[in-house]
Design an enzyme around this catalytic site. Structure first.
Site, mmCIF file in Angstrom:
data_model
loop_
_atom_site.group_PDB
_atom_site.id
_atom_site.type_symbol
_atom_site.label_atom_id
_atom_site.label_comp_id
_atom_site.label_asym_id
_atom_site.label_seq_id
_atom_site.Cartn_x
_atom_site.Cartn_y
_atom_site.Cartn_z
ATOM 1 C CE1 TYR A 78 33.933 -18.433 2.721
ATOM 2 C CE2 TYR A 78 36.052 -17.401 3.126
ATOM 3 C CZ TYR A 78 34.809 -17.794 3.577
ATOM 4 O OH TYR A 78 34.453 -17.544 4.873
ATOM 5 C CG PHE A 223 28.762 -9.074 7.992
ATOM 6 C CD1 PHE A 223 29.297 -8.562 6.832
ATOM 7 C CD2 PHE A 223 27.609 -8.508 8.485
ATOM 8 C CE1 PHE A 223 28.707 -7.494 6.183
ATOM 9 C CE2 PHE A 223 26.997 -7.441 7.844
ATOM 10 C CZ PHE A 223 27.555 -6.937 6.690
ATOM 11 N N PRO A 224 32.180 -8.497 10.559
ATOM 12 C CG PRO A 224 34.444 -7.912 10.599
ATOM 13 C CD PRO A 224 33.465 -8.833 9.916
ATOM 14 N N GLY A 228 24.439 -0.076 10.139
ATOM 15 C CA GLY A 228 23.035 0.157 9.841
ATOM 16 C C GLY A 228 22.509 1.474 10.377
#
Length: 316
Positions: A78, A223-224, A228
């Site tokens: 990162y 990516f919890p 959508g």
């Protein structure tokens, strides 16, 4: 092992709301509040270079700890190393109850580019760099960011085991693996965590989660927050969010926390306000019918990560 399912619960307070998520003990001896924080977004575009506002990144990290977050997940890739360096700047010397989990196994030749690299000498080099960048003598949870298909698994996990024996790693974890890979790695070392893509709209890792729960292994969904089309007006997430005076993101996190006692969500953000919103999800209790509705909901075909943020193929 000590886990939330054995009655080890934290007492939430107004000042440390993350405690409401309960406790899970990594490896049976390192308890953390289940709702943690993922630091990938504390970097520049393409998860490359410094963030636009480094001071805000420091404020986010410090506020996370104030709110009771005791698990911060990062990786050497990162930035590279930008996230780790910001964590040290913001939080070192670290509180006794704070676990910094980092990862190695992906090289970063440029913005948005991620390449598996699991050669033992590379993993050792990256571990030494992470120790320096984080200001630590030992890392509580060191995770293989990806299994490199060009390197025997025994060599990759074996090197982490050697580093563990040297006292530089406390516990070993894996990321984005299958059940077979997890089982194979467990024959080589004690694996205390697995980090796979998993959320309301993407549940391909269901079998890995079930395996983790059966073996008291922490399951850390990366990516919890993804809702959508499930969050469209009148949809199941939207309806339940309205009932709790909450946001769709908070409902998505509350569902994960209830889905399994071994799940440790690590939502990330570069904003203090968004961080506070995410942590408040620990205080949301879904009813049985609400949980069943969300569990039975499915995203439209092809939708995997929601609308707001498309992940690079190998990055998290």
């Amino acid at each position: 092992m000590l886990s939330v399912s054995e009655g080890t619960m934290a007492t939430p307070t107004d000042s440390r709301p993350a405690a409401a998520s309960g406790l899970f003990a990594l490896g049976g001896d390192r308890p953390v509040h289940r709702l943690g924080y993922g630091s990938m977004q504390l970097t520049g575009p393409g998860v490359w270079g410094d963030p636009k506002d480094p001071d805000e990144a420091v404020r986010v990290l410090r506020r996370a700890v104030e709110l009771g977050v005791t698990l911060i997940d990062t990786a050497d890739s990162y930035g590279p190393f930008v996230s780790e360096q910001l964590i040290k700047r913001a939080l070192h010397p670290y509180a006794d109850d704070l676990v910094i989990a980092t990862k190695a196994g992906l090289s970063r030749p440029g913005p948005g580019v991620w390449r598996p690299l699991g050669r033992p000498e590379y993993l050792r080099q990256q571990l030494e760099l992470s120790l320096r960048n984080l200001g630590l003598e030992s890392i509580d949870l060191y995770q293989l960011h990806r299994i490199d298909p060009q390197v025997p698994l025994a060599d990759q996990v074996g090197e982490l085991t050697l580093l563990q024996q040297e006292g530089k790693i406390r516990h070993i974890g894996l990321s984005q693996v299958t059940v077979d890979q997890l089982a194979a790695a467990r024959k080589l070392a004690t694996i205390v965590s697995v980090q796979n893509l998993y959320n309301l709209t993407t549940r391909d890792a269901e079998s890995v989660l079930d395996y983790a729960e059966a073996n008291d292994i922490a399951f850390i969904p990366w990516f919890p927050i993804a809702t959508g089309e499930l969050a469209k007006r009148g949809g199941p997430v939207d309806t339940i969010a309205d009932a709790h005076d909450a946001t769709p993101a908070q409902v998505a996190l509350a569902w994960l926390l209830r889905r399994s006692p071994v799940i440790l969500p690590i939502p990330g953000t570069s904003s203090v306000a968004h961080l506070e919103e995410n942590v408040a999800a620990a205080g949301i209790t879904l009813g049985d019918d609400e949980f069943a509705t969300l569990s039975g909901a499915t995203a439209p075909a092809g939708e995997t990560t929601g609308r707001r943020f498309r992940l690079p193929k190998l990055g998290h």
